[in-house]
Write a protein that holds these residues in place. Structure first.
Motif, mmCIF file in Angstrom:
data_model
loop_
_atom_site.group_PDB
_atom_site.id
_atom_site.type_symbol
_atom_site.label_atom_id
_atom_site.label_comp_id
_atom_site.label_asym_id
_atom_site.label_seq_id
_atom_site.Cartn_x
_atom_site.Cartn_y
_atom_site.Cartn_z
ATOM 1 N N ASN A 27 0.809 -1.229 0.000
ATOM 2 C CA ASN A 27 0.000 0.000 0.000
ATOM 3 C C ASN A 27 0.838 1.273 0.000
ATOM 4 O OD1 ASN A 27 0.996 -0.387 2.490
ATOM 5 N ND2 ASN A 27 -0.936 -0.197 3.591
ATOM 6 N N VAL A 28 2.156 1.170 0.182
ATOM 7 C CA VAL A 28 2.985 2.374 0.118
ATOM 8 C C VAL A 28 3.993 2.258 -1.028
ATOM 9 C CG1 VAL A 28 2.755 3.109 2.493
ATOM 10 C CG2 VAL A 28 4.451 1.406 1.916
ATOM 11 N N ALA A 29 3.506 1.710 -2.157
ATOM 12 C CA ALA A 29 4.392 1.448 -3.300
ATOM 13 C C ALA A 29 5.194 2.681 -3.706
ATOM 14 C CB ALA A 29 3.568 0.953 -4.467
ATOM 15 N N ILE A 30 4.559 3.863 -3.654
ATOM 16 C CA ILE A 30 5.245 5.071 -4.130
ATOM 17 C C ILE A 30 6.419 5.423 -3.229
ATOM 18 C CG2 ILE A 30 4.934 7.534 -4.519
ATOM 19 C CD1 ILE A 30 2.902 6.875 -6.276
ATOM 20 N N LEU A 31 6.236 5.236 -1.908
ATOM 21 C CA LEU A 31 7.347 5.470 -0.984
ATOM 22 C C LEU A 31 8.491 4.513 -1.294
ATOM 23 C CD1 LEU A 31 5.908 6.104 2.571
ATOM 24 C CD2 LEU A 31 7.007 7.684 1.020
ATOM 25 N N TYR A 32 8.124 3.254 -1.582
ATOM 26 C CA TYR A 32 9.129 2.244 -1.938
ATOM 27 C C TYR A 32 9.920 2.694 -3.173
ATOM 28 C CZ TYR A 32 10.993 -2.268 -3.414
ATOM 29 O OH TYR A 32 11.819 -3.268 -3.821
ATOM 30 N N LEU A 33 9.186 3.144 -4.211
ATOM 31 C CA LEU A 33 9.852 3.601 -5.433
ATOM 32 C C LEU A 33 10.831 4.716 -5.130
ATOM 33 C CD1 LEU A 33 6.967 3.863 -8.038
ATOM 34 C CD2 LEU A 33 8.668 2.090 -7.807
ATOM 35 N N LEU A 34 10.379 5.692 -4.333
ATOM 36 C CA LEU A 34 11.203 6.866 -4.066
ATOM 37 C C LEU A 34 12.445 6.486 -3.270
ATOM 38 C CD1 LEU A 34 10.715 9.781 -4.859
ATOM 39 C CD2 LEU A 34 10.066 10.235 -2.519
ATOM 40 N N SER A 35 12.277 5.574 -2.297
ATOM 41 C CA SER A 35 13.442 5.236 -1.474
ATOM 42 C C SER A 35 14.449 4.418 -2.278
ATOM 43 C CB SER A 35 13.015 4.494 -0.213
ATOM 44 O OG SER A 35 12.074 3.514 -0.510
ATOM 45 N N VAL A 36 13.963 3.485 -3.116
ATOM 46 C CA VAL A 36 14.893 2.702 -3.922
ATOM 47 C C VAL A 36 15.604 3.601 -4.935
ATOM 48 C CG1 VAL A 36 15.109 0.825 -5.564
ATOM 49 C CG2 VAL A 36 13.629 0.572 -3.616
ATOM 50 N N ALA A 37 14.850 4.565 -5.489
ATOM 51 C CA ALA A 37 15.469 5.485 -6.443
ATOM 52 C C ALA A 37 16.581 6.279 -5.776
ATOM 53 C CB ALA A 37 14.423 6.431 -7.031
ATOM 54 N N SER A 38 16.416 6.610 -4.490
ATOM 55 C CA SER A 38 17.498 7.377 -3.864
ATOM 56 C C SER A 38 18.693 6.508 -3.488
ATOM 57 C CB SER A 38 17.022 8.167 -2.645
ATOM 58 O OG SER A 38 15.842 7.663 -2.139
ATOM 59 N N ILE A 39 18.476 5.202 -3.277
ATOM 60 C CA ILE A 39 19.631 4.338 -2.981
ATOM 61 C C ILE A 39 20.572 4.277 -4.183
ATOM 62 C CG2 ILE A 39 20.388 2.002 -2.383
ATOM 63 C CD1 ILE A 39 17.756 1.481 -1.176
ATOM 64 N N SER A 40 19.990 4.378 -5.400
ATOM 65 C CA SER A 40 20.793 4.068 -6.581
ATOM 66 C C SER A 40 21.948 5.047 -6.775
ATOM 67 C CB SER A 40 19.909 4.028 -7.823
ATOM 68 O OG SER A 40 19.291 5.265 -7.995
ATOM 69 N N VAL A 41 21.945 6.169 -6.054
ATOM 70 C CA VAL A 41 23.054 7.100 -6.210
ATOM 71 C C VAL A 41 24.337 6.568 -5.560
ATOM 72 C CG1 VAL A 41 22.730 8.504 -4.152
ATOM 73 C CG2 VAL A 41 23.550 9.564 -6.214
ATOM 74 N N TYR A 42 24.194 5.669 -4.584
ATOM 75 C CA TYR A 42 25.367 5.199 -3.829
ATOM 76 C C TYR A 42 26.394 4.530 -4.720
ATOM 77 C CZ TYR A 42 23.437 6.205 0.740
ATOM 78 O OH TYR A 42 22.959 6.845 1.821
ATOM 79 N N GLY A 43 25.929 3.608 -5.581
ATOM 80 C CA GLY A 43 26.858 2.876 -6.440
ATOM 81 C C GLY A 43 27.724 3.829 -7.237
ATOM 82 N N ILE A 44 27.085 4.875 -7.774
ATOM 83 C CA ILE A 44 27.807 5.805 -8.644
ATOM 84 C C ILE A 44 28.818 6.623 -7.850
ATOM 85 C CG2 ILE A 44 27.450 7.863 -10.028
ATOM 86 C CD1 ILE A 44 24.874 6.523 -11.003
ATOM 87 N N VAL A 45 28.404 7.123 -6.677
ATOM 88 C CA VAL A 45 29.319 7.916 -5.851
ATOM 89 C C VAL A 45 30.509 7.064 -5.414
ATOM 90 C CG1 VAL A 45 29.582 9.135 -3.693
ATOM 91 C CG2 VAL A 45 27.526 9.429 -5.025
ATOM 92 N N LEU A 46 30.217 5.837 -4.961
ATOM 93 C CA LEU A 46 31.294 4.973 -4.480
ATOM 94 C C LEU A 46 32.244 4.610 -5.615
ATOM 95 C CD1 LEU A 46 29.478 2.656 -1.963
ATOM 96 C CD2 LEU A 46 31.015 4.528 -1.494
ATOM 97 N N ALA A 47 31.692 4.354 -6.814
ATOM 98 C CA ALA A 47 32.539 4.038 -7.958
ATOM 99 C C ALA A 47 33.471 5.201 -8.254
ATOM 100 C CB ALA A 47 31.684 3.727 -9.178
ATOM 101 N N GLY A 48 32.916 6.419 -8.261
ATOM 102 C CA GLY A 48 33.723 7.591 -8.567
ATOM 103 C C GLY A 48 34.805 7.806 -7.532
ATOM 104 N N TRP A 49 34.464 7.566 -6.275
ATOM 105 C CA TRP A 49 35.408 7.858 -5.205
ATOM 106 C C TRP A 49 36.498 6.791 -5.121
ATOM 107 C CZ3 TRP A 49 36.356 5.151 -0.609
ATOM 108 C CH2 TRP A 49 37.201 5.830 0.281
ATOM 109 N N SER A 50 36.113 5.514 -5.289
ATOM 110 C CA SER A 50 37.080 4.449 -5.025
ATOM 111 C C SER A 50 38.088 4.269 -6.154
ATOM 112 C CB SER A 50 36.351 3.137 -4.779
ATOM 113 O OG SER A 50 35.716 2.727 -5.951
ATOM 114 N N SER A 51 37.814 4.831 -7.357
ATOM 115 C CA SER A 51 38.717 4.591 -8.483
ATOM 116 C C SER A 51 40.048 5.306 -8.341
ATOM 117 C CB SER A 51 38.066 5.065 -9.785
ATOM 118 O OG SER A 51 36.872 4.398 -9.993
#
Lengths: 118, 336
Positions: B119-143
């Protein structure tokens, strides 16, 4: 409802295992012959100068701060929007007032120059 | 809580089907993009591998598996390997709440087409969408590479900025449907699609989602001319292809979400009598939305970085706040 979340949990755990497969496969199939020159930092052929992990531009920090405030305020709008049709008129106006305060906050940050890229 | 074995099997089967559908979707989106771009630029594009070049994605995948994986000597190795994994996971799990159709009868069981209906699908979408930035930041930083670092930082600042407009664009379908469940939002579009009630919200959503998946004209993080390849400059072989996979799966996922919120999701003619048409309609809508993304990439030049941020904060965000405000007032005044 709880079992629906259990389902999300199952799906997330399957999805978490999945990206490991290509990495493991590549570990066995891909050639590995590292040497010093290959492992250098890529900078179009020139040797890299100085440190990468330095203190970084403050601009990003200001954007992050403004974002934090607005994101929380946006999430507050969700429950209001869900129960919009059953709310009394007073609560509806409170929500509208809240949106106006949000807009005023954005205008304030704008005038203060927080959104300028310099 | 007692759970039947049949239900458990149904869940695992549905999860596997969705993951394989996304994988195939990813492979053929790359093919679709290359062929459509070629068509727009009056070239031919890949057409040699198999009939009409249909085996091209398989050939690309095979090639990438046999490529050597380089890890720079100065990189933070653990995070360097973790980052592509963290990019793919959110791209996969964001699809968990999107329904593909109504319910069908199979083996004497009522099976809903779609993974879950929370029943809170939209909250789920928004929170997962914000997690996806981590991979990119970590990739940029760790290289430990200056291009990658800049790419990661730019990408995070951009995704944060456009996420605000995305969040506010989510408010409008909730207002119209009175629910955060995607099934009920689709039900509410039985008569008229929300894109006709709310063209501005749909436009804001589409632009913000282009920025969210780092597509042109917002592909600043991987601006080839100034940052070589942005956050994945140092990645090669399978790790690179995981980033690639993450990006294209996110394209499919946000297209499916756009279709669900504004284009009536799996609904279409005769879908009530033949529920199996549901996934087909959803596929068509996603296909068109992806085509539009590719078309935009072929047409528009990349924005300069400061203008990109200014556009997000000074045009898109005020516009979406105003849109929520006006929608709320109109609903109260006209009592829709």
């Amino acid at each position: 409802m709880l079992d629906q979340w259990l389902f999300v949990g199952i799906f997330v755990s399957i999805a978490a295992v999945f990206p490991l497969l290509p990495l493991v496969m590549a570990r066995f199939l891909a050639p590995r012959k590292p040497n010093r020159i290959k492992q250098e930092t890529y900078e179009c052929g020139i040797e890299t100068v100085g440190d990468t992990w330095v203190q970084f531009k403050i601009q990003y920090y200001v954007y992050a701060l403004v974002f934090l405030i607005f994101d929380i305020e946006t999430v507050f709008l969700y429950p209001w929007a869900v129960s919009f049709d059953v709310l009394p008129l007073f609560a509806v106006f409170e929500g509208v007032l809240f949106i106006l305060i949000l807009a005023a906050g954005l205008f304030y940050a704008w005038r203060k120059g927080a959104l300028e890229w310099s | 809580m007692q759970i039947e074995t049949a239900l458990l099997i149904e869940w695992v089967v549905k999860s596997t089907i969705l993951i394989f559908a996304l994988l195939t979707g990813f492979a053929y989106t790359t093919f679709y993009e290359r062929r459509l771009l070629a068509l727009i630029q009056v070239r031919i594009g890949p057409n040699r591998t198999g009939p009409f070049g249909f085996l091209q994605p398989a050939a690309d995948g095979l090639k990438l598996i046999f490529k050597e994986e380089l890890i720079p000597a100065n990189a933070y190795k653990f995070v360097f390997i973790l980052a592509p994994i963290l990019t793919v996971i959110p791209a996969l799990i964001i699809m968990a709440v999107v329904p593909w159709g109504g319910a069908i009868e199979l083996f004497g069981r009522q099976i809903a087409l779609g993974l879950t209906d929370i029943n809170v699908a939209i909250l789920y979408l928004l929170s997962v969408a914000s997690i996806s930035v981590y991979g990119i930041v970590l990739a940029g930083w760790s290289s430990d590479n200056k291009y990658a670092m800049m790419g990661g930082l730019r990408s995070s600042a951009q995704m944060l900025s456009y996420e605000l407009s995305l969040g506010l664009a989510f408010v409008v379908p909730i207002l119209l449907a009175g629910s955060m469940s995607l099934n009920q939002i689709i039900e509410a579009q039985r008569g008229v699609w929300f894109i006709f009630y709310q063209p501005i919200a749909a436009l804001v959503f589409y632009i913000a989602m282009l920025a969210e998946v780092n597509r042109a004209p917002f592909d600043m993080p991987e601006a080839e001319q100034e940052l070589t390849a942005g956050y994945h400059t140092e990645y090669s072989g399978m790790k690179f292809s995981l980033f690639f996979m993450g990006e294209y799966m996110k394209m499919i996922a946000v297209s499916a979400i756009f279709a669900t919120l504004f284009l009536g999701g799996y609904r279409g003619p005769f879908v009530d009598t033949y529920p199996l048409l549901g996934p087909l309609y959803l596929f068509l809508k996603v296909f068109l939305s992806l085509g539009l993304m590719i078309w935009i990439r072929a047409t528009l030049p990349r924005l300069r970085y400061d203008r990109l941020m200014a556009f997000g904060w000074k045009i898109l965000l005020p516009l979406s706040i105003l849109n929520v405000f006006v929608t709320a007032v109109i609903i109260v005044v006209f009592g829709l």
